[in-house]
Write an enzyme that holds these catalytic residues in place. Sequence first.
Site, PDB file in Angstrom:
ATOM      1  N   SER A 194       0.424  -4.296   7.459  1.00 48.91           N
ATOM      2  CA  SER A 194       1.283  -3.440   6.673  1.00 48.91           C
ATOM      3  C   SER A 194       1.002  -2.025   7.167  1.00 48.91           C
ATOM      4  CB  SER A 194       0.805  -3.325   5.240  1.00 48.91           C
ATOM      5  OG  SER A 194      -0.221  -2.914   4.864  1.00 48.91           O
ATOM      6  N   ASP A 195       2.010  -0.932   6.999  1.00 54.42           N
ATOM      7  CA  ASP A 195       1.852   0.203   7.350  1.00 54.42           C
ATOM      8  C   ASP A 195       0.789   0.894   6.181  1.00 54.42           C
ATOM      9  OD1 ASP A 195       1.545   2.828   8.427  1.00 54.42           O
ATOM     10  OD2 ASP A 195       3.746   2.843   8.980  1.00 54.42           O
ATOM     11  N   TYR A 196       0.300   2.089   6.239  1.00 52.30           N
ATOM     12  CA  TYR A 196      -0.741   2.742   5.365  1.00 52.30           C
ATOM     13  C   TYR A 196      -0.179   2.635   3.867  1.00 52.30           C
ATOM     14  CZ  TYR A 196      -4.272   6.220   4.027  1.00 52.30           C
ATOM     15  OH  TYR A 196      -5.283   7.008   3.695  1.00 52.30           O
TER      16      TYR A 196
END
Length: 763
Positions: free
Chosen positions: A304-306
């Site tokens: 995932s992104d942040y």
Amino acid sequence: MNDMGLSRRALLAGGAAITAWASSPARALLLQGDGQALPASVERLLGEMTVEEKAGQVTLMAAAWAGGAANALNPITATASFDEQLEQTRRGRLGGVFNGNGAEMARRMQTVAVRESRLRVPLIFAADIIHGFRTVFPMPIAEAGSFDPELARRTARVAAEEASAAGIDWTFAPMVDIARDQRWGRGVEGAGEDILLGRIMADARVRGFQGERGLAADTALMSCAKHFAAYGAAEAGLDYNTVDVSERTLREVYFPPFQAAFAAGSGTTMASFNELSGIPATANEWLLTQVLRREWGFDGLVVSDYTGDMELIDHGFAADARDATRLAFMAGVDMSMQSGFYLEHLPGLVASGDVPMERLDQAVRRVLALKQRLGLFDDPFRRIDPRRERTRVRTPANLRLAREAGARSIVMLKNEGDLLPLPKSGKRIALIGPFAEGQHDLVGTWNVYGSDAEAVDLLTGVRAAVADPSLVTAVAGSDIDAPLPGGIEAAVLAAAAADIVVLAVGESQRMSGEAQSRTQIIVPPAQQALADAVAAVGKPTVVLLKNGRALALTGAINDASAILVTWFLGSESGPATADILFGDVAPSARLPVSFPHADGQQPYHYSHKPTGRPNPPGPLLEYKARWREGPNAALYPFGHGLTYGRIGYSALDLGGGSLAPGGTLVARATVTNSGTRAATEVVQLYIRDLAASITRPVRELKAFRRVDLAPGASEQVEFRLTRDDLLFVGQDLGRTVEPGRFRLWIAPSAEAEGVTGEFTLTA
């Protein structure tokens, strides 16, 4: 093709209720692709893990021991202390950390992981190595302007060599998003608006980061193609905003650079923040499983992104943290970054049957496969070496490459009266503007480990290049966003006392990048006022643009005799700019993005579709596709850039003008430098399908070549086209091409005529 296109190998072939999981097609689909086979010893670790330890392996957190730059690049979220992260490591509740503080931090954490945790599984250390480590190279958008994938490969290779010495295994790069709205700040991290250039640069950067010795080499970084997918199409250019594009556009525009990155060997990808047609990418099973794994055969890891999984709640897609965890995980996100949701909720979801154990095992297996490929089970400390961390960084060779890359990324937009190159002696030069001097706004955005304090500024670079440094003065004239008391008056006096004015204006590095969308892509008004006042003095003026995106240029800035786009060039900004200013290096870069006449044209890109009412060449007409205030065209188009030579195109030769389905069309043109200085021309080939079952763009870049030309020299440039180069996504969403007429240009930019003619694809 035998040009700067990708080889054929670089193109990859193009929820059910939990009670029905065991027999569902979704199960078979999701469980495809577990990476490379694990050694028995590593596979055995999976069998011995508790559910909590498995949830730890798919959890990635920001390093608690990190520098200030790392902390400033993301929103503040709750992060454990370093001692707490050591304890999480000891308990097997952490798969890795990112953006940590060097080899000593990594050594201490890895020692706990492999000596004190129950199963001795090594951690993985990741970081945002976007455009350099301690040696900082031009921002990716600038480097794309070189139209030289080998340069991009070389700078990525050095970045990997430096970063790996500090214990880093994995980089969250390259960003391969196509960006066609210059209001979006993150375009600075990518390769611009064009699909072919995006594919080529994705391929080059992956190969550079990962190296040629295998991923277990102590100089290799695993790459991560991001952001999957269509993040660059955010509505209104607003970061994190909704994306709603057709599947055809996804497949034709936004997917190809990812396919090129995976074909080059990138074993990880990052889910994007945006939604796609109502379903956030982080929970989009069609995107992450159907397309990525079933169609393309990707067997790597999706991260995932942040806090991307956490954000499913604010998207209005997930009811709460537990629901967000289930949705992201079951859609195909193998590893969660920063939210902590997987660690907190996966054990309970498995216990309730809402997440099958085999799906958790699959994700853990992918994490372990990544660590295995990087050689961490064989030697967990292979990239953790404080001595190498000191000796591999900022070497003379690395800094020379930074200077070369900087100079080769500068685009010359104008050079009226051959004002450039400037003489090195006998002239008084006034550097005016907020970027004239000082160690600020040099390395650009998204740099975790380099710093402006280690970079060389413009004044220093210019004074080092001239015979008498005392003839060079510097005056700020204004701040970046605001006037300075007496600033314009001081700048006017400096201009009056000089023979030549070099006006250094544009954006700060905080005005582009993540969360830096702009409603007006202009030079800030305070600087525009400065430029207008200085221009009134009447001295020959060179504008140096500092920018992370295409800008709409107006007034004295656009009217200057010479304009150089200098972007954010990194560690050797000043010397690289001076190399171009004084002619030690000839400008050879081209625009990877179109500069509009006005910011209201956004989104604008050269390969837009035709309308039924195009404005013909000549005056603007009523009831045609044009703006009230101007044409539907660029001020400076994609591919534009001047040299210190005088370049002309002639003698187009298309052979018989016919391309058979299994044949090759050879297109030739003569390119001549009639000037008195050597030049490098980027020769570009564009086509237009004149009639098709799906409307085609007004032009599409199909190939380019960099050609070195001595004064007075000519060269016949040759390109080869096959039927495959003409393919498009048809009505059934498959790739096709239809017999018919095509227009072809060999030209210096996307909106220049160069030489042009037609050919026919036969049945």
